[in-house]
Design an enzyme around this catalytic site. Structure first.
Site, mmCIF file in Angstrom:
data_model
loop_
_atom_site.group_PDB
_atom_site.id
_atom_site.type_symbol
_atom_site.label_atom_id
_atom_site.label_comp_id
_atom_site.label_asym_id
_atom_site.label_seq_id
_atom_site.Cartn_x
_atom_site.Cartn_y
_atom_site.Cartn_z
ATOM 1 N N GLY A 182 0.841 -1.208 0.000
ATOM 2 C CA GLY A 182 0.000 0.000 0.000
ATOM 3 C C GLY A 182 0.863 1.240 0.000
ATOM 4 O O GLY A 182 2.055 1.186 -0.298
ATOM 5 N N ASN A 183 0.275 2.364 0.314
ATOM 6 C CA ASN A 183 1.043 3.607 0.411
ATOM 7 C C ASN A 183 0.444 4.482 1.512
ATOM 8 O O ASN A 183 -0.560 4.127 2.113
ATOM 9 C CB ASN A 183 1.078 4.334 -0.947
ATOM 10 C CG ASN A 183 -0.311 4.676 -1.435
ATOM 11 O OD1 ASN A 183 -1.025 5.450 -0.809
ATOM 12 N ND2 ASN A 183 -0.717 4.068 -2.555
ATOM 13 N N HIS A 184 1.084 5.626 1.755
ATOM 14 C CA HIS A 184 0.703 6.452 2.916
ATOM 15 C C HIS A 184 -0.422 7.446 2.640
ATOM 16 O O HIS A 184 -0.667 8.330 3.455
ATOM 17 C CB HIS A 184 1.916 7.245 3.420
ATOM 18 C CG HIS A 184 2.987 6.362 3.992
ATOM 19 N ND1 HIS A 184 2.782 5.588 5.094
ATOM 20 C CD2 HIS A 184 4.259 6.131 3.603
ATOM 21 C CE1 HIS A 184 3.884 4.923 5.368
ATOM 22 N NE2 HIS A 184 4.800 5.223 4.468
ATOM 23 N N SER A 185 -1.092 7.342 1.502
ATOM 24 C CA SER A 185 -2.158 8.317 1.204
ATOM 25 C C SER A 185 -3.225 8.298 2.308
ATOM 26 O O SER A 185 -3.717 7.240 2.692
ATOM 27 C CB SER A 185 -2.799 7.985 -0.144
ATOM 28 O OG SER A 185 -3.983 8.729 -0.287
ATOM 29 N N ALA A 236 -4.366 7.565 -4.817
ATOM 30 C CA ALA A 236 -2.988 7.104 -5.011
ATOM 31 C C ALA A 236 -3.070 5.600 -5.276
ATOM 32 O O ALA A 236 -2.943 4.786 -4.357
ATOM 33 C CB ALA A 236 -2.164 7.411 -3.772
#
Ligand code: CTP
Length: 400
Positions: free
Chosen positions: A209-212, A277
């Site tokens: 995943g990502n930090h969005s 994102a």
């Protein structure tokens, strides 16, 4: 705020004590403030504090029992540019929703010639109660702007949604209310917005995943709703919450799910704002059970996810308008223009991690908008709320 006339209604909730800070901010910015308090609110903040800070007498009763003098609620309504009611209790909310006028504040609300903004504050279960939700919807239908309660620690010791928005948030909402030149510009338009990250499963418990945070997409949603749009918000996992009778929220987890939701809804929308994102890649295979540690280092084979924005651009009709986002680390404008052309966008919102205060994990953003005619518009570093309002204002000017 200079010279703006703000009529501040205070009702009986513990958050009333914070209003002193808000009055200071408003006065410092040059606003004129007059206040009406419900009798119950005087148990939470002294009228003396309010009158000293506003520099004006406080209205509480319909008439002065010593002098017999009548307080003209109609005159308050004629004087104000806006009425702000903060905190708004469940009781006053219910009375506003039904047209009850059993105190000066309510009689003034019913006589107003100016818009009303409210900042509810309640305990967790009260704020969730169906009658409260129904009354808030009624106020929205009556064109009252609601600054939603926030999550956090409540006076009861419970934790959750119900805290009055902080004075700074209320101040920002008021100043954007005064800055807004148009209202209802997106009435009758349906906007599709993507927000948040996507999570790509590795096994049943792990993901890429990502930090969005999803904040930017939610702020754009709020700004579109404030302009009268109907919004379909397709969001990856996020802590953001929003309820509105013109909002349809579709929660998804992976890029494939987001892609399916976009494909089912894009045709019925006239505007798309793709701020999600999306993970560009996903594991080729998802392990059916939790992967165990082994002596050898594992390798995860990745395959491309669908480019959802590119699909929307390829399936865009002449009546549809499409906005994309790009976070770049180098060659901001060149990479932005390439994406705009490749994905068939009308404009792209660019930001770069090179700018301090921009990116996923901060509450601010610094954006540049690049349009199909290669016109660049740079905006100052601002809150994500303000950046969202700038984007929506740019959008409105572009489509009109
Ligand atoms: N986007 C999308 N689906 C994807 C990837 C991106 O809808 N699979 C959208 C994003 O929501 C954003 C825009 O495309 O509006 C740009 O995303 P970005 O990741 O910056 O662009 P990419 O095309 O993936 O290019 P790169 O990662 O190589 O910079």
């Amino acid at each position: 705020m200079q010279g703006k006339r703000i009529l501040l209604g205070i009702t009986g909730g513990i958050a009333a004590y914070k209003i002193a800070f808000l009055i200071r901010m408003l006065k410092k910015s040059g606003a004129e403030v007059r206040s009406i308090m419900t009798p119950a609110s005087c148990d939470f903040i002294s009228p003396l504090v309010v009158s000293t800070l506003t520099g004006n007498p406080v209205g509480i009763e319909f008439w002065n029992k010593q002098t017999g003098e009548w307080t003209n609620h109609v005159e308050y309504g004629l004087w104000a540019d806006v009425m702000l009611i903060a905190p708004l209790t469940a009781s006053t909310l219910a009375k506003m929703a039904t047209g009850n006028s059993d105190n000066l504040l309510l009689a003034t609300y019913l006589s107003l010639k100016c818009p009303t903004i409210v900042a509810p504050a309640m305990d967790l279960d009260m704020y969730q109660h169906p009658t409260v939700k129904r009354n808030l919807l009624q106020l929205e239908d009556d064109c009252v702007t609601i600054i939603p309660a926030e999550r956090g620690e409540l006076a009861s010791g419970l934790e959750g949604e119900g805290r009055m928005a902080e004075p700074e948030t209320i101040y920002t909402a008021l100043s954007s209310f005064f800055n807004r030149t148009q209202t209802g510009s997106l009435k009758g338009k349906k906007v599709l917005i993507t927000a948040g990250p996507t999570y790509e499963a590795i096994d049943p418990v792990r993901f890429i995943g990502n930090h969005s945070s999803g904040k930017m997409g939610f702020e754009i949603t709020k700004a579109c709703l404030a302009e009268g749009a109907e919004v379909v918000l397709i969001t990856g996992p996020t802590n953001q919450t929003l309820t509105h009778h013109r909002l349809q929220q579709i929660d998804v987890v992976s890029a494939d799910e987001m892609s399916e939701a976009v494909k089912s809804n894009w045709e019925s929308c006239t505007i798309g704002v793709f701020s999600a994102a999306v993970a560009d890649y996903k594991p080729k295979a998802v392990a059916p059970s939790k992967m165990k540690k082994s002596d050898t280092d594992p390798t995860i084979e990745l395959v491309k996810n669908p480019d959802i924005l590119a699909w929307a651009g390829a399936n865009k009709s002449k009546k549809q308008y499409l906005v994309g986002f790009a976070l770049e680390t180098e060659d901001l404008l060149q990479n932005g223009m390439n994406k705009l052309k490749k994905k068939n966008l009308n404009f792209i919102v660019l930001n770069t991690l090179a700018d301090e205060g921009a990116g996923f994990s901060v509450d601010t953003n610094k954006i540049t908008i690049l349009d199909e005619c290669n016109k660049q518009t740079e905006f100052e570093l601002s809150s994500k709320q303000k950046a969202a309002e700038n984007i929506v204002e740019y959008l409105i000017n572009s489509i009109s």
